[in-house]
Every structure is written in structure tokens, then in C-alpha cells.
Design a protein around this motif. Structure first.
Motif, short mmCIF file in Angstrom:
data_model
loop_
_atom_site.label_atom_id
_atom_site.label_comp_id
_atom_site.label_asym_id
_atom_site.label_seq_id
_atom_site.Cartn_x
_atom_site.Cartn_y
_atom_site.Cartn_z
N LEU A 1 9.35 -1.82 0.33
CA LEU A 1 9.46 -2.75 -0.80
C LEU A 1 10.77 -3.53 -0.72
N ILE A 2 11.84 -2.88 -0.36
CA ILE A 2 13.14 -3.55 -0.23
C ILE A 2 13.08 -4.62 0.87
N ILE B 1 10.41 -6.21 1.93
CA ILE B 1 9.56 -7.30 1.44
C ILE B 1 10.33 -8.19 0.47
N LEU B 2 11.08 -7.58 -0.44
CA LEU B 2 11.85 -8.35 -1.43
C LEU B 2 12.93 -9.19 -0.76
N LEU B 3 13.59 -8.63 0.25
CA LEU B 3 14.62 -9.38 0.97
C LEU B 3 14.00 -10.52 1.77
N ILE C 1 11.24 -12.14 0.96
CA ILE C 1 10.88 -13.16 -0.03
C ILE C 1 12.12 -13.93 -0.46
N ALA C 2 13.22 -13.21 -0.68
CA ALA C 2 14.47 -13.87 -1.08
C ALA C 2 14.94 -14.84 -0.01
N ASN D 1 11.52 1.80 0.96
CA ASN D 1 12.22 0.95 1.92
C ASN D 1 11.39 -0.28 2.29
#
Length: 224
Positions: free
Chosen positions: A4-5, A7-9, A11-12, A2
């Protein structure tokens, strides 16, 4: 997983915010770098002065949308991907939900101010901040926008109008809290105060020009 998700969101959201509409619209349609003209700021106000309203309006709308979208929808994506079994990762309307919205919205604004695609030289974040608060609290945002419009009609100075709306925003959030079923949100109250501080800090050069009676009033460029 979770984390990681999240962090990715985040960054997006930053990458979305890094699309400098003032810079790229100026280059694509007028062949100029807006940061080399007028106040040298990559924002819709400078675009209005240099290139006219036909370019300033889409720049403003784009800057609002690019923070509105991450703020409004990225927590929904988080709930979808972080809880594949169907349970809600964070409940809508909770303080945690507001915090995640702020995380993604602020990452978009950081992208606008420090865009990775444009040498980290972006705008002041006023339009993008509007997109964030529209997603978080549409009524408070609408009232603050009303303050902006009234002040700009009176003074014709965008910086004064922006700072007036910024100062009005936490006051509006606090007053409306008395009329909301959920009462006052600590997250929203703190955030609204930080918004006012942030926008005033980003306008420190404007404040200096205002004190020296050098701040320009709105003039629409002849270019269209």
C-alpha cells in the motif's frame, strides 16, 4: 501494508509529474494555452519558441525537479514508513533500490506525458527524463547532457540533440560500468536502453519532419 505504501508513493509521484509547468506558467503569466501555439507541445522547447527564455527556463527547471524529487527521495520515504522498527526495507545501491527509484521516477514522467490535471496532454518527457537520470546516475546524465549541448550548438535543432543524448546515454552507462567498483548494473543497463527507445519513439513526429526538412531550428520568441 508495504504494498500500500509503494502504491501511494507511486500515485504521489504521478501527481507531482502531472503538474504541467509549460501549460500552467503559460496560462498564469501570459494568458495562453501553450498547446494551441507553435508545435502545440507542452514542453520547454515550445515555450522557448513561443514565449521566450524567461518562461522556458523555469519550465525546464520545474520539469527536471518534478521527476528528480520522487526518484531521489521516495525510496527513502519507503524505507522510513515500510520499516517502522528501524530496519532498512531496501538497501541503497542494490538492484532493488534502483528498481524502486525507476518506479517512482517513471511514474513522474508518465504524469508529465499524460497529466491528469491537463486532460492527459503533456510534453515529451525529455526534461523530466533528465531529472530521473540525474538522480540515478549523475555522471552519465552529465555526459549525456554535454552531448545534447554540443549537438544543439551545432545543429540548433532540439529534437536532434535530444535523440543524440538519448542514444549516447546507454553507451555512457555501459562504458562507465567498467570503472565502477560495483561494475555493471543490469537494471541501469536495461533502463538506459529503454530510455533511448522511449525518447526516439516520442520524437517520431520530429523524425518525420526531419526527413522532410521541415523541423524548425531554435528561435527565441520576442515575448519575454
Amino acid at each position: 501494508m508495504n504494498i500500500l505504501i509503494i502504491i501511494l508513493l507511486a500515485i504521489a509521484a504521478y501527481l507531482i509529474g502531472s503538474f504541467s509547468s509549460a501549460l500552467w506558467y503559460g496560462k498564469w503569466f501570459y494568458g495562453i494555452d501553450i498547446r494551441e501555439h507553435g508545435s502545440k507541445n507542452a514542453g520547454s522547447t515550445n515555450v522557448l519558441r513561443v514565449l521566450g527564455w524567461k518562461c522556458a527556463i523555469p519550465v525546464f527547471i520545474t520539469d527536471v525537479i518534478k521527476s528528480f524529487v520522487p526518484t531521489m527521495f521516495f525510496v527513502m520515504l519507503l524505507n522510513k514508513f515500510a520499516s517502522p522498527e528501524g530496519s532498512v526495507y531496501v538497501a541503497q545501491g542494490s538492484e532493488a533500490y534502483y528498481l524502486y527509484q525507476l518506479l517512482f521516477g517513471m511514474m513522474a514522467i508518465v504524469g508529465h506525458i499524460f497529466p491528469i490535471f491537463s486532460g492527459f496532454k503533456g510534453g515529451k518527457g525529455v526534461a523530466s527524463m533528465l531529472g530521473l537520470v540525474l538522480a540515478l546516475d549523475p555522471l552519465s546524465a552529465a555526459i549525456a547532457l554535454g552531448v545534447f549541448i554540443i549537438v544543439v550548438l551545432i545543429t540548433r535543432i532540439v529534437s536532434v540533440s535530444s535523440m543524440s543524448a538519448a542514444v549516447a546515454f546507454p553507451i555512457v552507462v555501459y562504458v562507465l560500468g567498467f570503472f565502477r567498483e560495483a561494475g555493471h548494473s543490469i537494471t541501469m543497463t536495461v533502463f538506459s536502453i529503454l530510455v533511448a527507445i522511449l525518447l526516439i519513439v516520442t520524437h517520431r513526429k520530429n523524425i518525420k519532419r526531419l526527413l522532410n526538412h521541415e523541423e524548425p531550428k531554435i528561435t527565441i520568441a520576442k515575448k519575454e
